[in-house]
Design a protein around this motif. Structure first.
Motif, short mmCIF file in Angstrom:
data_model
loop_
_atom_site.label_atom_id
_atom_site.label_comp_id
_atom_site.label_asym_id
_atom_site.label_seq_id
_atom_site.Cartn_x
_atom_site.Cartn_y
_atom_site.Cartn_z
N VAL A 17 -6.03 4.60 -6.01
CA VAL A 17 -4.90 5.06 -5.19
C VAL A 17 -5.10 6.52 -4.75
O VAL A 17 -4.67 6.92 -3.66
CB VAL A 17 -3.56 4.82 -5.93
N ASP A 18 -5.76 7.29 -5.58
CA ASP A 18 -6.08 8.69 -5.26
C ASP A 18 -6.93 8.76 -3.99
O ASP A 18 -6.63 9.52 -3.05
CB ASP A 18 -6.83 9.29 -6.47
N ASP A 55 0.87 -1.18 0.00
CA ASP A 55 0.00 0.00 0.00
C ASP A 55 0.90 1.23 0.00
O ASP A 55 1.64 1.47 0.97
CB ASP A 55 -0.88 -0.04 1.26
N ILE A 56 0.84 2.01 -1.06
CA ILE A 56 1.77 3.13 -1.23
C ILE A 56 1.60 4.19 -0.14
O ILE A 56 2.54 4.93 0.16
CB ILE A 56 1.62 3.74 -2.64
N GLY A 84 -11.26 7.76 -6.71
CA GLY A 84 -11.18 6.40 -6.19
C GLY A 84 -9.76 5.88 -6.26
O GLY A 84 -8.81 6.66 -6.34
N ASN A 111 -6.72 12.70 -10.89
CA ASN A 111 -7.43 13.16 -12.09
C ASN A 111 -7.25 14.66 -12.17
O ASN A 111 -6.75 15.28 -11.24
CB ASN A 111 -8.90 12.73 -12.06
N GLY A 141 -5.35 1.22 -13.57
CA GLY A 141 -6.60 0.87 -12.89
C GLY A 141 -7.80 1.39 -13.65
O GLY A 141 -8.09 0.95 -14.77
N VAL A 142 -8.46 2.37 -13.07
CA VAL A 142 -9.66 2.96 -13.67
C VAL A 142 -9.40 3.46 -15.10
O VAL A 142 -10.28 3.37 -15.96
CB VAL A 142 -10.14 4.15 -12.78
N SER A 170 -2.35 4.83 -14.35
CA SER A 170 -3.27 4.51 -15.47
C SER A 170 -3.60 3.03 -15.62
O SER A 170 -4.34 2.66 -16.54
CB SER A 170 -2.73 5.05 -16.82
N1 AR6 Z 1 -1.23 1.54 -3.16
C1 AR6 Z 1 -0.64 1.21 -4.34
N2 AR6 Z 1 -1.35 1.02 -5.48
C2 AR6 Z 1 -2.69 1.15 -5.41
C3 AR6 Z 1 -3.38 1.49 -4.23
C4 AR6 Z 1 -2.59 1.70 -3.06
N3 AR6 Z 1 -3.13 2.04 -1.88
N4 AR6 Z 1 -4.72 1.55 -4.50
C5 AR6 Z 1 -4.86 1.23 -5.80
N5 AR6 Z 1 -3.65 0.98 -6.36
P1 AR6 Z 1 -6.08 3.77 -10.16
P2 AR6 Z 1 -5.64 5.25 -12.69
C6 AR6 Z 1 -3.31 0.60 -7.74
O1 AR6 Z 1 -7.43 3.37 -10.62
O2 AR6 Z 1 -5.84 4.02 -13.48
C7 AR6 Z 1 -9.02 7.64 -9.54
O3 AR6 Z 1 -10.38 7.69 -9.29
C8 AR6 Z 1 -4.39 -0.02 -8.58
O4 AR6 Z 1 -4.56 -1.41 -8.25
O5 AR6 Z 1 -5.92 4.23 -8.76
O6 AR6 Z 1 -4.49 6.16 -13.03
C9 AR6 Z 1 -8.43 9.01 -9.90
O7 AR6 Z 1 -9.07 10.05 -9.20
C10 AR6 Z 1 -3.82 0.16 -9.98
O8 AR6 Z 1 -2.86 -0.86 -10.28
O9 AR6 Z 1 -5.48 4.98 -11.09
C11 AR6 Z 1 -8.68 9.08 -11.38
O10 AR6 Z 1 -9.99 9.51 -11.67
C12 AR6 Z 1 -3.05 1.49 -9.86
O11 AR6 Z 1 -2.96 1.76 -8.46
C13 AR6 Z 1 -8.50 7.66 -11.84
O12 AR6 Z 1 -8.81 6.84 -10.71
C14 AR6 Z 1 -3.72 2.66 -10.54
O13 AR6 Z 1 -5.13 2.54 -10.44
C15 AR6 Z 1 -7.07 7.37 -12.23
O14 AR6 Z 1 -6.99 6.07 -12.76
#
Ligand code: AR6
Length: 172
Positions: free
Chosen positions: A35-36, A12-13, A33, A26, A126-127, A124
């Protein structure tokens, strides 16, 4: 000037004790949602308040994709958060140069702030819908070709085993 060494870890970062944690934000800079959301939850209200100020004063139209901006880190162990906006495949942002720019700009901003250690998530992957192997290749290559004055450690902190494996493969 030197190229930072790279570490890859599962975790967990938000718990990373590094100088800067990079947030896959974003363009609103006001949380979301993934990691943000986790970073804002861990950092607390001071981070959101600072993001609101940065947004209002410097980026009234939002932070553009591929750019990065630095703030404090609130209650997290890190000193700073570097917010960057990755390309969103779901709206046709498929240019790898945009994702490369996220890693390069985040590193540059952290380096300018005097950070020595920086933790990155899989921006990028994830979502925003990018394949984690492509993210890993771009991330590793960008750090391996970077030249920093202060940053000597980049740690990729992956949230699941599949992502960790992708980054290990990219590192070779
Ligand atoms: N520690 C490390 N990695 C994580 C954590 C954590 N606590 N939580 C999630 N990840 P994403 P994106 C991973 O969706 O694709 C947000 O709503 C996750 O499993 O967080 O850049 C923003 O506000 C995945 O591998 O980011 C934007 O609207 C990685 O982090 C949008 O999502 C990135 O997933 C950005 O989407």
């Amino acid at each position: 000037m030197a190229t930072p060494r790279i570490e890859i870890t599962l975790g967990d970062i938000t718990t990373e004790d590094v100088d800067a944690v990079v947030n896959a934000a974003n363009s609103s800079l006001l949380g979301g949602g993934g990691v943000d959301g986790a970073i804002h939850a861990a950092a607390g209200p001071d981070l959101l308040a600072e993001c609101r100020r940065v947004r209002a004063s410097d980026y009234p139209d939002g932070l553009p994709t591929g750019r990065a901006v630095i703030t404090g880190a609130g209650r997290m162990p890190a000193r700073h958060v570097v917010h960057t906006v990755g390309p969103n495949r779901h709206v046709g942002q498929t240019d790898p140069a945009l994702l490369e720019s996220c890693f390069r700009e985040s590193l540059r901003v952290a380096d300018e702030a005097g950070c020595r250690s920086v933790a990155f998530p899989a921006i990028s992957a994830g979502v925003y819908g990018w394949n984690v192997h492509e993210v890993a290749r771009i991330a590793v290559r960008t750090v391996q070709t970077a030249s920093c004055e202060n940053v000597d450690l980049v740690r990729f902190v992956l949230f699941d085993k599949r992502s960790e494996d992708a980054f290990q493969l990219a590192l070779g």
